[in-house]
Design a protein around this motif. Structure first.
Motif, PDB file in Angstrom:
ATOM      1  N   HIS A 153       0.684  -1.220  -0.229  1.00 17.32           N
ATOM      2  CA  HIS A 153       0.061  -0.197  -0.134  1.00 17.32           C
ATOM      3  C   HIS A 153       0.882   1.100   0.050  1.00 17.32           C
ATOM      4  O   HIS A 153       2.074   1.215   0.453  1.00 17.32           O
ATOM      5  CB  HIS A 153      -0.825  -0.046   1.200  1.00 17.32           C
ATOM      6  N   PRO A 154       0.431   2.280  -0.291  1.00 23.08           N
ATOM      7  CA  PRO A 154       1.092   3.631  -0.361  1.00 23.08           C
ATOM      8  C   PRO A 154       1.306   4.186   1.206  1.00 23.08           C
ATOM      9  O   PRO A 154       0.646   3.958   1.495  1.00 23.08           O
ATOM     10  CB  PRO A 154       0.050   4.706  -1.238  1.00 23.08           C
ATOM     11  N   GLU A 155       2.460   4.759   1.121  1.00 18.59           N
ATOM     12  CA  GLU A 155       2.957   5.291   2.667  1.00 18.59           C
ATOM     13  C   GLU A 155       1.719   6.061   3.236  1.00 18.59           C
ATOM     14  O   GLU A 155       1.559   5.739   4.492  1.00 18.59           O
ATOM     15  CB  GLU A 155       4.039   5.981   2.386  1.00 18.59           C
ATOM     16  N   GLU A 156       1.144   7.055   2.537  1.00 17.67           N
ATOM     17  CA  GLU A 156       0.224   7.833   3.340  1.00 17.67           C
ATOM     18  C   GLU A 156      -1.025   7.004   3.881  1.00 17.67           C
ATOM     19  O   GLU A 156      -1.456   7.289   4.909  1.00 17.67           O
ATOM     20  CB  GLU A 156      -0.349   8.862   2.296  1.00 17.67           C
ATOM     21  N   LYS A 157      -1.381   5.988   3.068  1.00 19.86           N
ATOM     22  CA  LYS A 157      -2.345   4.997   3.541  1.00 19.86           C
ATOM     23  C   LYS A 157      -1.958   4.407   4.842  1.00 19.86           C
ATOM     24  O   LYS A 157      -2.686   4.102   5.930  1.00 19.86           O
ATOM     25  CB  LYS A 157      -2.791   3.965   2.605  1.00 19.86           C
ATOM     26  N   ILE A 158      -0.624   3.606   4.806  1.00 24.01           N
ATOM     27  CA  ILE A 158      -0.086   3.006   5.900  1.00 24.01           C
ATOM     28  C   ILE A 158      -0.135   3.933   7.175  1.00 24.01           C
ATOM     29  O   ILE A 158      -0.224   3.461   8.280  1.00 24.01           O
ATOM     30  CB  ILE A 158       1.498   2.276   5.515  1.00 24.01           C
ATOM     31  N   ASP A 160      -1.876   6.443   8.073  1.00 21.63           N
ATOM     32  CA  ASP A 160      -3.330   6.572   8.283  1.00 21.63           C
ATOM     33  C   ASP A 160      -3.656   5.380   9.147  1.00 21.63           C
ATOM     34  O   ASP A 160      -4.581   5.588  10.295  1.00 21.63           O
ATOM     35  CB  ASP A 160      -4.086   6.938   7.173  1.00 21.63           C
ATOM     36  N   ILE A 161      -3.540   4.276   8.604  1.00 18.99           N
ATOM     37  CA  ILE A 161      -3.739   2.956   9.488  1.00 18.99           C
ATOM     38  C   ILE A 161      -2.956   2.978  10.849  1.00 18.99           C
ATOM     39  O   ILE A 161      -3.515   2.505  11.856  1.00 18.99           O
ATOM     40  CB  ILE A 161      -3.491   1.798   8.445  1.00 18.99           C
ATOM     41  N   ALA A 167      -4.680   5.133  17.859  1.00 19.92           N
ATOM     42  CA  ALA A 167      -5.870   5.435  18.835  1.00 19.92           C
ATOM     43  C   ALA A 167      -6.722   4.342  19.336  1.00 19.92           C
ATOM     44  O   ALA A 167      -7.238   4.703  20.452  1.00 19.92           O
ATOM     45  CB  ALA A 167      -6.723   6.295  17.538  1.00 19.92           C
ATOM     46  N   LYS A 168      -6.674   3.179  18.906  1.00 18.81           N
ATOM     47  CA  LYS A 168      -7.670   2.036  19.488  1.00 18.81           C
ATOM     48  C   LYS A 168      -6.837   1.521  20.880  1.00 18.81           C
ATOM     49  O   LYS A 168      -7.535   0.822  21.338  1.00 18.81           O
ATOM     50  CB  LYS A 168      -7.885   1.125  18.396  1.00 18.81           C
ATOM     51  N   LYS A 192       6.977   7.923  11.609  1.00 19.78           N
ATOM     52  CA  LYS A 192       6.487   8.860  10.997  1.00 19.78           C
ATOM     53  C   LYS A 192       4.916   9.358  11.234  1.00 19.78           C
ATOM     54  O   LYS A 192       4.438  10.269  11.436  1.00 19.78           O
ATOM     55  CB  LYS A 192       6.471   8.632   9.318  1.00 19.78           C
ATOM     56  N   ALA A 193       4.224   8.095  11.587  1.00 20.65           N
ATOM     57  CA  ALA A 193       2.700   8.160  11.951  1.00 20.65           C
ATOM     58  C   ALA A 193       2.569   8.870  13.091  1.00 20.65           C
ATOM     59  O   ALA A 193       1.662   9.706  13.178  1.00 20.65           O
ATOM     60  CB  ALA A 193       2.207   6.723  11.927  1.00 20.65           C
ATOM     61  N   LEU A 194       3.682   8.540  14.115  1.00 15.51           N
ATOM     62  CA  LEU A 194       3.295   9.035  15.520  1.00 15.51           C
ATOM     63  C   LEU A 194       3.913  10.712  15.447  1.00 15.51           C
ATOM     64  O   LEU A 194       3.409  11.348  16.331  1.00 15.51           O
ATOM     65  CB  LEU A 194       3.785   8.425  16.451  1.00 15.51           C
TER      66      LEU A 194
END
Length: 196
Positions: A153-158, A160-161, A167-168, A192-194
């Protein structure tokens, strides 16, 4: 003859169902039915993360994906709404299948109902055991399945996931996730996500 407890019989029945999975995964040269391997990873991670887990929580973790291959993602529209409907159908199916096994083995209704409640992830963030189960699901995903998933999958989708997954989780779940030995690529994506 060694006495086999009802609990062990339930685990055995769940494993027997998952051993029928036609999809396989190979680890260190050994091939496993995919959902049997997932179920064992769930148990291992649960007992590592929360050693005092109740019988209900242990069975819910083991049966989290019981016979998952029987409801194909392609049976639902390939959009967000279709995905959510598929996930709900799976939870209901896993809960009912596990409940049948437990009732067949003579477990009390209250025990079977609690296991179903947990598998269906009821009252996430409010029910302690539902939260622990969600944390374990997230930890197993990050440790064993994240690299393969991220590669498709593209990085932005990853990113986001990862943010939605984070968050859960509870604070202790997040802490356990930060302690996982991830690949450099996976670690980089989580960082990156955090930071975003």
């Amino acid at each position: 003859m060694q006495h086999v407890s009802k609990f062990e019989m339930a685990i055995g029945r769940i494993d027997a169902e998952n051993a029928e999975d036609p999809n396989v995964e190979t680890v260190n040269g050994v091939t496993f039915p995919k959902e049997l391997l997932y179920a064992r990873r769930m148990t291992e991670k649960l007992l590592d993360f929360y050693p005092e887990a109740s019988g209900e929580l242990q069975i819910a973790a083991r049966a989290q994906h019981i016979c998952r291959w029987k409801i194909d993602r392609k049976q639902y529209p390939m959009d967000r709404v279709g995905y959510l409907k598929w996930r709900e159908a799976l939870k209901k199916f896993h809960a009912e299948k596990t409940s049948e096994i437990l009732k067949d083995l003579g477990f009390e209704d209250t025990f079977a109902e609690r296991v179903s409640f947990l598998i269906r992830k009821k009252q996430l963030k409010k029910d302690e055991e539902t939260q622990i189960l969600e944390d374990v699901v997230c930890l197993v995903f990050l440790q064993y399945y994240f690299d393969d998933f991220a590669a498709k999958h593209p990085e932005e989708k990853i990113i986001d996931i990862v943010q939605k997954t984070w968050a859960k989780m509870s604070e202790s779940g997040q802490q356990a996730a930060l302690e996982l030995k991830l690949s450099p690529e996976a670690s980089g994506l989580v960082k990156k996500a955090l930071q975003t």
